[in-house]
Design a protein around this motif. Structure first.
Motif, PDB file in Angstrom:
ATOM      1  N   CYS A  87       0.873  -1.166   0.000  1.00 57.16           N
ATOM      2  CA  CYS A  87       0.000   0.000   0.000  1.00 57.16           C
ATOM      3  C   CYS A  87       0.913   1.218   0.000  1.00 57.16           C
ATOM      4  CB  CYS A  87      -0.909   0.024   1.219  1.00 57.16           C
ATOM      5  SG  CYS A  87      -2.180  -1.244   1.193  1.00 57.16           S
ATOM      6  N   VAL A  88       0.840   2.013  -1.052  1.00 61.06           N
ATOM      7  CA  VAL A  88       1.654   3.214  -1.178  1.00 61.06           C
ATOM      8  C   VAL A  88       0.863   4.339  -0.511  1.00 61.06           C
ATOM      9  CG1 VAL A  88       2.802   4.764  -2.785  1.00 61.06           C
ATOM     10  CG2 VAL A  88       2.657   2.315  -3.303  1.00 61.06           C
ATOM     11  N   ARG A  89       1.357   4.804   0.627  1.00 58.20           N
ATOM     12  CA  ARG A  89       0.618   5.727   1.496  1.00 58.20           C
ATOM     13  C   ARG A  89       0.780   7.170   1.037  1.00 58.20           C
ATOM     14  NH1 ARG A  89      -0.643   3.699   6.512  1.00 58.20           N
ATOM     15  NH2 ARG A  89      -2.479   4.943   6.087  1.00 58.20           N
ATOM     16  N   VAL A  90      -0.034   7.615   0.131  1.00 54.79           N
ATOM     17  CA  VAL A  90       0.058   8.987  -0.368  1.00 54.79           C
ATOM     18  C   VAL A  90      -1.015   9.902   0.216  1.00 54.79           C
ATOM     19  CG1 VAL A  90       1.208   8.353  -2.514  1.00 54.79           C
ATOM     20  CG2 VAL A  90      -1.282   8.448  -2.445  1.00 54.79           C
ATOM     21  N   GLY A  91      -2.025   9.337   0.859  1.00 55.12           N
ATOM     22  CA  GLY A  91      -3.118  10.156   1.387  1.00 55.12           C
ATOM     23  C   GLY A  91      -3.196  10.187   2.893  1.00 55.12           C
ATOM     24  N   THR A  92      -2.131   9.807   3.567  1.00 54.03           N
ATOM     25  CA  THR A  92      -2.127   9.739   5.033  1.00 54.03           C
ATOM     26  C   THR A  92      -2.526  11.084   5.638  1.00 54.03           C
ATOM     27  OG1 THR A  92      -0.375   8.096   4.938  1.00 54.03           O
ATOM     28  CG2 THR A  92      -0.727   9.148   7.055  1.00 54.03           C
ATOM     29  N   ALA A 102      -5.309  13.696  -3.864  1.00 57.63           N
ATOM     30  CA  ALA A 102      -3.918  13.246  -3.698  1.00 57.63           C
ATOM     31  C   ALA A 102      -3.718  11.871  -4.338  1.00 57.63           C
ATOM     32  CB  ALA A 102      -3.545  13.204  -2.215  1.00 57.63           C
ATOM     33  N   LEU A 103      -4.676  10.970  -4.151  1.00 57.58           N
ATOM     34  CA  LEU A 103      -4.580   9.636  -4.742  1.00 57.58           C
ATOM     35  C   LEU A 103      -4.656   9.707  -6.270  1.00 57.58           C
ATOM     36  CD1 LEU A 103      -6.834   7.501  -2.351  1.00 57.58           C
ATOM     37  CD2 LEU A 103      -4.377   7.903  -2.220  1.00 57.58           C
ATOM     38  N   GLU A 104      -5.562  10.523  -6.775  1.00 54.65           N
ATOM     39  CA  GLU A 104      -5.708  10.661  -8.229  1.00 54.65           C
ATOM     40  C   GLU A 104      -4.443  11.249  -8.856  1.00 54.65           C
ATOM     41  OE1 GLU A 104      -7.860   9.329 -10.061  1.00 54.65           O
ATOM     42  OE2 GLU A 104      -9.725   9.122  -8.929  1.00 54.65           O
ATOM     43  N   ALA A 105      -3.812  12.213  -8.182  1.00 52.72           N
ATOM     44  CA  ALA A 105      -2.585  12.809  -8.692  1.00 52.72           C
ATOM     45  C   ALA A 105      -1.474  11.763  -8.768  1.00 52.72           C
ATOM     46  CB  ALA A 105      -2.156  13.991  -7.817  1.00 52.72           C
ATOM     47  N   GLU A 106      -1.355  10.935  -7.736  1.00 53.10           N
ATOM     48  CA  GLU A 106      -0.329   9.885  -7.749  1.00 53.10           C
ATOM     49  C   GLU A 106      -0.640   8.843  -8.822  1.00 53.10           C
ATOM     50  OE1 GLU A 106       3.247   7.963  -6.400  1.00 53.10           O
ATOM     51  OE2 GLU A 106       2.497  10.001  -6.601  1.00 53.10           O
ATOM     52  N   GLY A 124     -16.946   8.550   0.089  1.00 47.63           N
ATOM     53  CA  GLY A 124     -17.235   9.948   0.381  1.00 47.63           C
ATOM     54  C   GLY A 124     -16.286  10.540   1.407  1.00 47.63           C
ATOM     55  N   ASN A 125     -15.611   9.676   2.153  1.00 49.20           N
ATOM     56  CA  ASN A 125     -14.657  10.133   3.163  1.00 49.20           C
ATOM     57  C   ASN A 125     -13.306   9.468   2.970  1.00 49.20           C
ATOM     58  OD1 ASN A 125     -13.892  11.609   5.495  1.00 49.20           O
ATOM     59  ND2 ASN A 125     -14.134   9.770   6.727  1.00 49.20           N
ATOM     60  N   ASP A 126     -13.313   8.146   2.984  1.00 45.44           N
ATOM     61  CA  ASP A 126     -12.082   7.383   2.822  1.00 45.44           C
ATOM     62  C   ASP A 126     -11.988   6.897   1.377  1.00 45.44           C
ATOM     63  OD1 ASP A 126      -9.705   6.324   3.662  1.00 45.44           O
ATOM     64  OD2 ASP A 126     -10.569   4.548   4.592  1.00 45.44           O
ATOM     65  N   SER A 127     -10.759   6.755   0.880  1.00 48.14           N
ATOM     66  CA  SER A 127     -10.586   6.300  -0.494  1.00 48.14           C
ATOM     67  C   SER A 127      -9.304   5.502  -0.647  1.00 48.14           C
ATOM     68  CB  SER A 127     -10.590   7.493  -1.456  1.00 48.14           C
ATOM     69  OG  SER A 127      -9.667   8.473  -1.056  1.00 48.14           O
ATOM     70  N   ASN A 137       1.083  -7.277 -10.609  1.00 48.42           N
ATOM     71  CA  ASN A 137       0.950  -7.412  -9.161  1.00 48.42           C
ATOM     72  C   ASN A 137       0.106  -6.269  -8.617  1.00 48.42           C
ATOM     73  OD1 ASN A 137       2.907  -9.636  -8.863  1.00 48.42           O
ATOM     74  ND2 ASN A 137       4.346  -8.091  -9.569  1.00 48.42           N
ATOM     75  N   GLU A 138      -0.890  -6.615  -7.799  1.00 45.42           N
ATOM     76  CA  GLU A 138      -1.757  -5.608  -7.243  1.00 45.42           C
ATOM     77  C   GLU A 138      -1.032  -4.788  -6.167  1.00 45.42           C
ATOM     78  OE1 GLU A 138      -2.626  -8.911  -7.221  1.00 45.42           O
ATOM     79  OE2 GLU A 138      -4.154  -8.953  -8.782  1.00 45.42           O
ATOM     80  N   PHE A 139      -1.352  -3.497  -6.119  1.00 44.69           N
ATOM     81  CA  PHE A 139      -0.945  -2.629  -5.025  1.00 44.69           C
ATOM     82  C   PHE A 139      -1.995  -1.553  -4.887  1.00 44.69           C
ATOM     83  CE2 PHE A 139       0.978  -0.513  -8.665  1.00 44.69           C
ATOM     84  CZ  PHE A 139       0.935   0.853  -8.382  1.00 44.69           C
ATOM     85  N   CYS A 140      -1.983  -0.843  -3.783  1.00 44.75           N
ATOM     86  CA  CYS A 140      -2.983   0.191  -3.544  1.00 44.75           C
ATOM     87  C   CYS A 140      -2.316   1.542  -3.350  1.00 44.75           C
ATOM     88  CB  CYS A 140      -3.778  -0.106  -2.275  1.00 44.75           C
ATOM     89  SG  CYS A 140      -4.829  -1.562  -2.412  1.00 44.75           S
ATOM     90  N   LEU A 141      -2.988   2.569  -3.822  1.00 49.27           N
ATOM     91  CA  LEU A 141      -2.663   3.924  -3.417  1.00 49.27           C
ATOM     92  C   LEU A 141      -3.610   4.195  -2.277  1.00 49.27           C
ATOM     93  CD1 LEU A 141      -2.329   5.730  -6.862  1.00 49.27           C
ATOM     94  CD2 LEU A 141      -0.538   4.717  -5.438  1.00 49.27           C
ATOM     95  N   ASP A 142      -3.060   4.461  -1.120  1.00 47.76           N
ATOM     96  CA  ASP A 142      -3.837   4.530   0.109  1.00 47.76           C
ATOM     97  C   ASP A 142      -3.611   5.870   0.795  1.00 47.76           C
ATOM     98  OD1 ASP A 142      -5.214   3.695   2.411  1.00 47.76           O
ATOM     99  OD2 ASP A 142      -3.353   2.987   3.304  1.00 47.76           O
TER     100      ASP A 142
END
Length: 142
Positions: A87-92, A102-106, A124-127, A137-142
């Motif tokens: 999980c790549v933590r870009v929206g912490t 922030a997630l869309e930009a990454e 609506g709040n978390d994404s 390989n799956e990964f998440c922008l979180d």
């Protein structure tokens, strides 16, 4: 009893160096210097048997905080969903539209590198944006 303080994450893959360099771009990681006695990684690879050339590659966090990533060539391809993923933590610390932006930009930065956007999870709040790296390989922008 000693506590483990460091670990590496190992990826089975088809093209270790290509995948390692992709993750360097995603995470800001670097390719470590070649093994002692070799001026370049190409020199090191040429010293190995034909069978072993290109069989592994690694990258690391230049700050020394994050885990080393190790990529090893395996003969079989990916067939099912990963049981473990990064999980790549870009929206912490961000919520709602600010987090989503922030997630869309990454995501927009990673797609030209070869990443694939799979789906957006947003309440609506978390994404979170589910993606795939250049070998699926799956990964998440979180």
């Amino acid at each position: 009893m000693s506590l483990i303080k460091q670990f590496q994450v190992t990826f089975d893959c088809a093209e270790p160096e290509r995948l390692a360099r992709f993750w360097c771009e995603v995470l800001g990681y670097v390719v470590p210097p070649p093994p002692e006695g070799f001026a370049t990684w190409d020199d090191f690879e040429r010293s190995r048997s034909a069978e072993d050339q290109g069989s592994w590659f690694a990258c690391s966090d230049p700050s020394g905080v994050g885990p080393r990533l190790f990529f090893q060539r395996v003969p079989e391809g990916k067939v099912v969903k990963n049981r473990v993923h990064l999980c790549v933590r870009v929206g912490t610390g961000l919520v709602g539209e600010e987090r989503l932006a922030a997630l869309e930009a990454e995501c927009a930065r990673l797609v030209p590198l070869g990443a694939v956007r799979v789906r957006l999870l947003y309440d609506g709040n978390d994404s979170c944006i589910v993606m795939q790296d250049i070998e699926g390989n799956e990964f998440c922008l979180d």
